[in-house]
Write an enzyme that holds these catalytic residues in place. Structure first.
Site, PDB file in Angstrom:
ATOM      1  N   GLY A 105       5.144 -27.558  38.490  1.00 53.20           N
ATOM      2  CA  GLY A 105       6.590 -26.655  39.641  1.00 53.20           C
ATOM      3  C   GLY A 105       7.521 -27.083  38.617  1.00 53.20           C
ATOM      4  O   GLY A 105       7.583 -28.182  39.251  1.00 53.20           O
TER       5      GLY A 105
ATOM      6  N   CYS B  68       6.236 -34.699  42.779  1.00 49.91           N
ATOM      7  CA  CYS B  68       7.294 -33.867  42.282  1.00 49.91           C
ATOM      8  C   CYS B  68       8.198 -34.358  41.059  1.00 49.91           C
ATOM      9  O   CYS B  68       8.917 -35.697  41.337  1.00 49.91           O
ATOM     10  CB  CYS B  68       8.482 -34.309  43.459  1.00 49.91           C
ATOM     11  SG  CYS B  68       9.851 -33.332  43.810  1.00 49.91           S
ATOM     12  N   LEU B  69       8.487 -33.609  40.547  1.00 46.22           N
ATOM     13  CA  LEU B  69       9.593 -34.235  39.166  1.00 46.22           C
ATOM     14  C   LEU B  69      11.209 -34.838  39.729  1.00 46.22           C
ATOM     15  O   LEU B  69      11.058 -35.418  38.953  1.00 46.22           O
ATOM     16  CB  LEU B  69       9.699 -32.868  38.625  1.00 46.22           C
ATOM     17  CG  LEU B  69       8.829 -32.025  37.710  1.00 46.22           C
ATOM     18  CD1 LEU B  69       8.945 -30.860  36.760  1.00 46.22           C
ATOM     19  CD2 LEU B  69       8.049 -33.793  36.401  1.00 46.22           C
TER      20      LEU B  69
ATOM     21  N   HIS C  90      11.605 -26.124  47.879  1.00 47.98           N
ATOM     22  CA  HIS C  90      12.567 -26.267  47.246  1.00 47.98           C
ATOM     23  C   HIS C  90      13.741 -25.207  47.105  1.00 47.98           C
ATOM     24  O   HIS C  90      14.363 -25.888  47.440  1.00 47.98           O
ATOM     25  CB  HIS C  90      11.955 -26.791  45.881  1.00 47.98           C
ATOM     26  CG  HIS C  90      12.276 -27.814  45.355  1.00 47.98           C
ATOM     27  ND1 HIS C  90      12.404 -28.773  46.043  1.00 47.98           N
ATOM     28  CD2 HIS C  90      10.737 -27.809  44.815  1.00 47.98           C
ATOM     29  CE1 HIS C  90      11.892 -29.993  45.212  1.00 47.98           C
ATOM     30  NE2 HIS C  90      10.807 -29.972  44.288  1.00 47.98           N
TER      31      HIS C  90
HETATM   32 ZN    ZN Z   1       8.972 -30.613  43.446  1.00 46.47          ZN
END
Ligand code: ZN
Length: 173
Positions: free
Chosen positions: A46, A96-97, A142
């Site tokens: 995501g 999380c990226l 986010h």
């Molecule tokens: Zn994230």
């Protein structure tokens, strides 16, 4: 399309609340196209617009329950999304990226229903279960300036991350 830079933990933009998308125009489509390319390149589940420095309520979620070899077909575009129903509970590893290499245990609902608009402004609803429900919650957080670390009960050790990666490889995920 172009790759966008993914903001990393500590960047003030990640803690800000994003504003609604009001114009479903070429600029939004370019943003979404760039985000798709960036998400696939980063091998994530995501990506939310504030992670690429755009404080607008737009996010992508990879629905891994859709059986296809083409990840493009698994990507759901969510504009101005909201969770309208949820049930159950799951605790599992989440990453999380914007926080590369870090995973923590986070409790989320097992099942989530989301109402959103598509890139043309058409309203739709989607159910997510398991990993997809987790991704819906994570990406919508986010848009509200909330990082998953706020919910982590315990961070995974390097050994646990290795084991998780091996399991996912075996699944072909
Ligand atoms: Zn994230």
């Amino acid at each position: 399309m172009a790759l966008r830079n993914i903001l990393k933990d500590g960047d003030a933009a990640l803690l800000k609340k994003s504003r609604d998308v009001t114009d479903f125009n070429a600029r939004l489509h370019k943003l979404l196209d760039d985000m798709r390319e960036t998400l696939i390149d980063a091998n994530g589940l995501g990506l939310a617009a504030p992670q690429v420095g755009v404080l607008r309520r737009a996010a992508l979620v990879v629905d891994t329950s859709v059986e296809t070899e083409d990840i493009e077909e698994q990507i759901i575009e969510l504009i101005n999304p909201e969770i309208i129903a949820s049930s159950g509970e799951q605790e599992g590893a989440e990453g999380c990226l914007s926080v590369p290499g870090v995973y923590g245990l986070v409790k989320r609902p097992r099942l989530v229903k989301v109402r959103a608009r598509d890139r043309h402004g058409r309203e739709f609803e989607a159910w997510g279960e398991g990993l997809t429900a987790r991704a819906f919650c994570h990406e919508i957080d986010h848009l509200n300036g909330i990082m998953f670390s706020e919910y982590v009960s315990r961070y995974l050790t390097d050994e646990e991350i290795e084991e998780m990666r091996r399991e996912r490889d075996e699944d072909g995920a």
